[in-house]
Scaffold this motif. Structure first.
Motif, PDB file in Angstrom:
ATOM      1  N   SER A 119       1.088  -1.366  -0.318  1.00 27.30           N
ATOM      2  CA  SER A 119      -0.008   0.059  -0.079  1.00 27.30           C
ATOM      3  C   SER A 119       0.596   1.375   0.539  1.00 27.30           C
ATOM      4  O   SER A 119       0.271   2.493  -0.939  1.00 27.30           O
ATOM      5  CB  SER A 119      -0.945  -0.119   1.278  1.00 27.30           C
ATOM      6  OG  SER A 119      -1.407  -1.008   1.443  1.00 27.30           O
ATOM      7  N   LYS A 239      -2.083   4.123  -0.119  1.00 26.08           N
ATOM      8  CA  LYS A 239      -3.147   3.363   0.216  1.00 26.08           C
ATOM      9  C   LYS A 239      -3.494   2.834   1.401  1.00 26.08           C
ATOM     10  O   LYS A 239      -2.869   1.997   1.707  1.00 26.08           O
ATOM     11  CB  LYS A 239      -3.241   2.314  -1.716  1.00 26.08           C
ATOM     12  CG  LYS A 239      -2.919   2.799  -2.661  1.00 26.08           C
ATOM     13  CD  LYS A 239      -3.303   1.849  -3.487  1.00 26.08           C
ATOM     14  CE  LYS A 239      -1.656   1.380  -3.899  1.00 26.08           C
ATOM     15  NZ  LYS A 239      -1.715   0.472  -4.632  1.00 26.08           N
ATOM     16  N   ILE A 241      -6.326   0.225   3.457  1.00 28.17           N
ATOM     17  CA  ILE A 241      -6.660  -1.016   3.219  1.00 28.17           C
ATOM     18  C   ILE A 241      -7.765  -1.231   4.312  1.00 28.17           C
ATOM     19  O   ILE A 241      -7.371  -1.298   5.346  1.00 28.17           O
ATOM     20  CB  ILE A 241      -5.762  -2.096   2.795  1.00 28.17           C
ATOM     21  CG1 ILE A 241      -5.196  -2.754   3.582  1.00 28.17           C
ATOM     22  CG2 ILE A 241      -5.695  -1.107   1.283  1.00 28.17           C
ATOM     23  CD1 ILE A 241      -3.683  -3.742   2.521  1.00 28.17           C
ATOM     24  N   ILE A 246     -10.514  -0.400  -0.738  1.00 30.43           N
ATOM     25  CA  ILE A 246      -9.473   0.215  -0.410  1.00 30.43           C
ATOM     26  C   ILE A 246      -9.134   1.690  -1.125  1.00 30.43           C
ATOM     27  O   ILE A 246     -10.014   2.186  -1.700  1.00 30.43           O
ATOM     28  CB  ILE A 246      -8.612   0.087  -1.552  1.00 30.43           C
ATOM     29  CG1 ILE A 246      -6.760   0.699  -1.371  1.00 30.43           C
ATOM     30  CG2 ILE A 246      -8.597  -0.344  -3.039  1.00 30.43           C
ATOM     31  CD1 ILE A 246      -5.883  -0.124  -2.195  1.00 30.43           C
TER      32      ILE A 246
END
Length: 313
Positions: A119, A239, A241, A246
């Motif tokens: 991420s 990102k 999650i 997401i």
């Protein structure tokens, strides 16, 4: 008879070899561990591609130490290798780190940890799968299978340049740039409900190629598409999650904010296009007030957006 004697001789010779190895096993093991330790200290990772990020996050950070001595260091090595954009890299356990292989095996098979690491890298350097091999002498090799092909990257980058030229133009205000990109992606793509529900479409909706070039996206595709633009404009991001979702975390105006294009592009019963701003650059307390069970995430991992820390940017 000769064949029988030959077999006896072979067995006798093998027995002698095994006895010698057993007798000198500690010396042999010490030799190899010392040998590898000397090599380990000189290991460097000088490779960086155009998409390597230079940010330092609270959960993970880049490292130049590839002789593993503890479990935390393993996670940082994985991040450093993935973030660099290299396809394969080898490093080693320290001969003083007795649980090294066990800890490597645990992390290599922990999809949550690997997804968390993924991420924090640019979408182009992220992996679709990752393979870890190791031997009894402490050599670990990580092989990364990328989420994007070179052809897909070229097509997406060409599209990104067109959008910037025609939509962003000469805009310099970062919040306004984010809004322009947010609106463009939502207005020019739809949520890929068929793939989400029945997995029957051929759209690459889980990556940026789907929403940007095919007009269909899932949450992964929306998030990657926005992340590519954010990196283009040097806006720090990662990102976030949850178990089933997401979205983007974005750093502007000295604060971290949530940005969720998927939920700002809701699916309506009549099939019409809808543009919403409910999840446009909101802070953590605002996100919690919306009470969506899709946005429950690990605040020990995605620390910045939950605490608005920014000292490492």
């Amino acid at each position: 008879m000769k064949k029988f004697l030959s077999s006896i001789s072979s067995i006798f010779f093998l027995s002698i070899v095994l006895l010698v190895i057993y007798y000198y096993r500690e010396d042999i093991n010490t030799y190899y561990m010392t040998h590898f330790s000397k090599i380990d200290k000189n290991i460097t990772l000088d490779y960086k591609n155009d998409y390597t990020r230079n940010y330092t996050y609270n959960y993970i950070t880049t490292t130049d130490e590839f002789l593993i001595k503890n479990k935390e260091q393993i996670i940082n090595i994985y991040y450093t290798v993935i973030n660099s954009g290299i396809n394969e890299f080898s490093f080693y356990c320290s001969n003083t780190y007795k649980d090294c292989i066990n800890d490597i095996s645990e992390i290599a098979n922990n999809q949550i940890i690997l997804s968390n690491i993924n991420s924090f890298v640019h979408p182009y350097n992220s992996f679709s799968s990752i393979e870890t091999k190791y031997d009894s002498l402490g050599k670990i090799t990580v092989k990364i299978n990328k989420s994007y092909t070179e052809e897909q990257i070229q097509s997406i980058n060409s599209k990104v340049k067109d959008i910037i030229k025609n939509e962003v133009k000469d805009e310099t205000n970062k919040k306004e740039i984010i809004k322009i990109i947010h609106d463009y992606i939502i207005n020019n793509s739809k949520y890929d409900s068929d793939k989400s529900d029945k997995n029957i479409t051929n759209y690459l909706s889980s990556i940026a190629y789907g929403p940007l070039l095919q007009g269909y996206g899932l949450c992964g595709g929306y998030t990657d598409a926005m992340a590519i633009f954010l990196d283009y404009f040097n806006i720090p991001n990662f990102k976030v999650i949850s178990e089933n979702h997401i979205w983007n975390a974005v750093y502007i105006e000295n604060n971290w904010y949530h940005l969720d294009l998927t939920w700002d592009d809701p699916v309506v019963s009549d099939g019409s296009n809808t543009l919403d701003y409910t999840f446009f650059l909101i802070n953590d307390s605002e996100l919690e007030k919306l009470e969506t069970n899709q946005h429950i995430y690990d605040k020990n991992v995605f620390v910045e957006v939950s605490t608005n820390t920014h000292e490492n940017i």
